[in-house]
Enzyme design. Structure first.
Site, PDB file in Angstrom:
ATOM      1  N   THR A  59      -4.753   7.290   9.008  1.00 53.71           N
ATOM      2  CA  THR A  59      -4.748   6.227   8.008  1.00 53.71           C
ATOM      3  C   THR A  59      -6.155   5.658   7.921  1.00 53.71           C
ATOM      4  OG1 THR A  59      -3.710   4.121   7.350  1.00 53.71           O
ATOM      5  CG2 THR A  59      -4.076   4.467   9.701  1.00 53.71           C
ATOM      6  N   GLY A  60      -6.517   5.167   6.756  1.00 54.06           N
ATOM      7  CA  GLY A  60      -7.849   4.594   6.614  1.00 54.06           C
ATOM      8  C   GLY A  60      -8.541   5.054   5.355  1.00 54.06           C
ATOM      9  N   ARG A  92      -7.925  10.207  -8.551  1.00 49.44           N
ATOM     10  CA  ARG A  92      -8.385  10.309  -7.164  1.00 49.44           C
ATOM     11  C   ARG A  92      -7.207  10.606  -6.232  1.00 49.44           C
ATOM     12  NH1 ARG A  92      -7.003   7.343  -2.182  1.00 49.44           N
ATOM     13  NH2 ARG A  92      -8.817   7.436  -0.818  1.00 49.44           N
ATOM     14  N   VAL A  93      -7.429  11.563  -5.336  1.00 51.19           N
ATOM     15  CA  VAL A  93      -6.452  11.881  -4.301  1.00 51.19           C
ATOM     16  C   VAL A  93      -7.149  11.713  -2.959  1.00 51.19           C
ATOM     17  CG1 VAL A  93      -4.989  13.670  -3.296  1.00 51.19           C
ATOM     18  CG2 VAL A  93      -5.230  13.508  -5.789  1.00 51.19           C
ATOM     19  N   GLY A  94      -6.522  10.977  -2.059  1.00 50.19           N
ATOM     20  CA  GLY A  94      -7.100  10.762  -0.742  1.00 50.19           C
ATOM     21  C   GLY A  94      -6.578  11.750   0.277  1.00 50.19           C
ATOM     22  N   ASP A  95      -6.581  11.330   1.538  1.00 54.92           N
ATOM     23  CA  ASP A  95      -6.211  12.255   2.609  1.00 54.92           C
ATOM     24  C   ASP A  95      -4.709  12.419   2.784  1.00 54.92           C
ATOM     25  OD1 ASP A  95      -5.972   9.610   3.514  1.00 54.92           O
ATOM     26  OD2 ASP A  95      -6.296  10.168   5.602  1.00 54.92           O
ATOM     27  N   THR A 141      -1.705   3.390   4.403  1.00 52.24           N
ATOM     28  CA  THR A 141      -0.742   4.493   4.356  1.00 52.24           C
ATOM     29  C   THR A 141       0.229   4.470   5.519  1.00 52.24           C
ATOM     30  OG1 THR A 141      -2.614   5.812   3.616  1.00 52.24           O
ATOM     31  CG2 THR A 141      -0.634   7.020   4.241  1.00 52.24           C
ATOM     32  N   THR A 198       1.907   6.960   0.360  1.00 55.23           N
ATOM     33  CA  THR A 198       0.928   5.934   0.005  1.00 55.23           C
ATOM     34  C   THR A 198       0.821   5.808  -1.501  1.00 55.23           C
ATOM     35  OG1 THR A 198      -1.375   5.208   0.338  1.00 55.23           O
ATOM     36  CG2 THR A 198      -1.019   7.553  -0.059  1.00 55.23           C
ATOM     37  N   SER A 216       0.820  -1.217   0.000  1.00 57.56           N
ATOM     38  CA  SER A 216       0.000   0.000   0.000  1.00 57.56           C
ATOM     39  C   SER A 216       0.853   1.267   0.000  1.00 57.56           C
ATOM     40  CB  SER A 216      -0.911   0.010   1.222  1.00 57.56           C
ATOM     41  OG  SER A 216      -0.134   0.023   2.398  1.00 57.56           O
TER      42      SER A 216
END
Length: 328
Positions: free
Chosen positions: A239-240, A216-219, A188, A206, A56
Site C-alpha cells: 500500500t502507498g 492512471r492505474v497504480g500498483d 488501498t 482501491t 480510499s
C-alpha cells in the site's frame, strides 16, 4: 519479529493493510466457517468496498481530474497462480468481485476501463453511479483551488498554479521527481488469507489516487506489485504511492525472499529498502505472511508517517487485532 513459535499453530491467518477491522472480521468468518481462502479475500475486500474504507476503497472516493471515481482490484490464487484483475472500472461497486470473475470466467489476467465495465455488466454486476455528494464536493473544492494538487509535470500552463487543459512544454526540466504523496490520499486494502491446509490467496481493492490523471492505474491491480501469493512460499500485499512502488514489484520480491528463507518481517523490510535506494522519501508499506502463518510488516518513514497499522486474525487471537510496526 517472529510472533509465534515455528509451526502451523497460528493458522488459519488473515492479515490486511490498515486498521480496517470489519474487513478482517469478514474474511476471518469465512475461514472459520470452512470457506476457501479466495472466498475470504473476496469477502474481506468487498466489506471495505461497502464500508468505503477511509474513502480510499470503493465508490464515492478519490475522484480523478474529471471528477469521476474509478476502481482497481486484483485477486490471486496461490495454489494455481491464477489472477483476475481490473483497472479503471467504471459504474460497478463490487470491483473485487469483478476481478474474481475475470479469473474464473476468462483466460485473461487483467481487463481495463470501459470494456471491463461492459464485461462486468454482462456477468450480472449492477451498474450504478460511483459518485457521491462527498466525492463531488472533493472535486469542486479541487477546481476552486486551481486544481491543486495534481500529478502533471513538464506541461503548460504551469500545473503547480493552474488547471488544464495542458500541453507538453518544449523545454523539459531535468530530473523532475514526482511530488510527495499525502499518506491520507489513498489507503488501498491489501488482504492475505491462509488456511490450515496450506492454501494461500491475496487481493487488493482501491479507488486509486485522488485527483489522478484519468486512466492512471497504480500498483493495486498489478500482479507482484499490489499483491502476490504462492502457496509454496507465502504472500504479500503493498500500500502507498503505487506509481513508485509498482516499479519494484515489492510483493513479488517479498514472497521470493520468504521462499529463500527470510522471515516475513525481514522480507517486508528488504522490499521497502529496495525502493528506498531510489526514492528515499516515498510513502509506502507492505505486509507479508509465510506458509507457517508467521507474519510481518514494514514501512518507509516520512513526515507524517512513522508507524504503520495493520490487522491480524488467527487461531491465537480468534478475533481481529490491530498491530503496528515502526517505519524506518
Amino acid at each position: 519479529m517472529l510472533i509465534f513459535p515455528l509451526g502451523r499453530a497460528s493458522l488459519p491467518l488473515v492479515i490486511n493493510t490498515w486498521p480496517f477491522r470489519n474487513a478482517t472480521a469478514a474474511a476471518w468468518s469465512v475461514l472459520q466457517s470452512g470457506g476457501s481462502v479466495l472466498d475470504a479475500v473476496e469477502r474481506g475486500c468487498t466489506r471495505c468496498e461497502v464500508d468505503q474504507c477511509d474513502g480510499s476503497v470503493g465508490y464515492g472516493g478519490s475522484p480523478d481530474e474529471s471528477g469521476e471515481t474509478t476502481l482497481d482490484a486484483m485477486i490471486m490464487n496461490g495454489d494455481t497462480m491464477e489472477v483476475g484483475a481490473v483497472a479503471g472500472l467504471r459504474r460497478i461497486k463490487n470491483v473485487i468481485g469483478v476481478a474474481r470473475a475475470v479469473m474464473e470466467h476468462t483466460h485473461h489476467t487483467l481487463l481495463v476501463g470501459e470494456s471491463a465495465s461492459v464485461f462486468a455488466e454482462n456477468m450480472g454486476f449492477t451498474a450504478e453511479d460511483l459518485t457521491t455528494n462527498r466525492s463531488a464536493n472533493i472535486f469542486l473544492q479541487w477546481l476552486k483551488g486551481d486544481c491543486q494538487p495534481n500529478y502533471r509535470k513538464n506541461v503548460s500552463p504551469d500545473p503547480s498554479k493552474s488547471c488544464g487543459p495542458y500541453k507538453p512544454r518544449v523545454a523539459m526540466r531535468p530530473n523532475e521527481r514526482a511530488r510527495h504523496v499525502d499518506p491520507h490520499s489513498h489507503d488501498t486494502i491489501g488482504l492475505i488469507a491462509l488456511d490450515c491446509h496450506g492454501h494461500v490467496a491475496a487481493g487488493t481493492s482501491t479507488n486509486g489516487l485522488t485527483h489522478k490523471v484519468p486512466g492512471r492505474v497504480g500498483d493495486s491491480p498489478i500482479v507482484g506489485a499490489g499483491a502476490y501469493a504462492d502457496s509454496t512460499a507465502g504472500a504479500a500485499a503493498a500500500t502507498g504511492d503505487g506509481d513508485i512502488m509498482m516499479r519494484f514489484l515489492p510483493s513479488y520480491l517479498a514472497v521470493e525472499l520468504m521462499r529463500a528463507g527470510a522471515d516475513p518481517s525481514a522480507a517486508c523490510k528488504s522490499a521497502i529498502s529496495r525502493i528506498k535506494r531510489h526514492y528515499s522519501e516515498f510513502f509506502g508499506a507492505i505486509i507479508c505472511a509465510n506458509t507457517t502463518g508467521h507474519y510481518g510488516a514494514a514501512c518507509n518513514k516520512v513526515p507524517g508517517f512513522s508507524q504503520f497499522h495493520y490487522m491480524v486474525s488467527n487461531s491465537e487471537s480468534n478475533t481481529p487485532l490491530q498491530k503496528s510496526v515502526d517505519c524506518f
